[in-house]
Scaffold this active site. Sequence first.
Site, PDB file in Angstrom:
ATOM      1  CE  LYS A  86      -3.658  -2.840   0.121  1.00 32.45           C
ATOM      2  NZ  LYS A  86      -4.021  -3.104  -0.643  1.00 32.45           N
ATOM      3  CG  HIS A 140       3.568  -8.799   1.269  1.00 29.46           C
ATOM      4  ND1 HIS A 140       3.939  -7.502   0.373  1.00 29.46           N
ATOM      5  CD2 HIS A 140       2.623  -9.721   0.608  1.00 29.46           C
ATOM      6  CE1 HIS A 140       2.813  -7.718  -1.004  1.00 29.46           C
ATOM      7  NE2 HIS A 140       2.003  -8.734  -0.824  1.00 29.46           N
TER       8      HIS A 140
END
Length: 171
Positions: A86, A140
């Site tokens: 994000k 991630h």
Amino acid sequence: MVERTSKFLLIVAVSVCFMLILYQYVGPGLSLGSPSGRSYSEELDLFPTPDPHYVKKYYFPVRELERELAFDMKGEDVIVFLHIQKTGGTTFGRHLVQNVRLEVPCDCRPGQKKCTCYRPNRRETWLFSRFSTGWSCGLHADWTELTNCVPGVLDRRESAAAKTPRYRPAR
């Protein structure tokens, strides 16, 4: 007669709605003045004085923000791109492999998400990112996972690239 009146009212209502929408989008950008006499930008200032409860959590000195690091692509340096969700990391990571002008550009084949980014003088990668090596350290991976994982992955990749078959089977 009723049809004409209803058409006229419909046209007037649509025009008023259009003008309201237009004023909403275009009006704030125009300097039409304000009833209070202050400028529009002064009215938008929500915190004219510093908040006494706000504590600066991170302090980055100017010399740290303006420091320059030498990156030797032909040497042993490797850029490790930490992908944070994000934050536009996907766009920036893709930009690193597709749009940066390099001596030897990254080879991005259509239909594949990974690109091969080799150094100009040998078949070693200079970029460790999702778009050049894939999710080698897990999905991630954070800073701790990357610092523990990257050296081993790079060593494995370089040793696999250095291995050449001693013989080639006949077909």
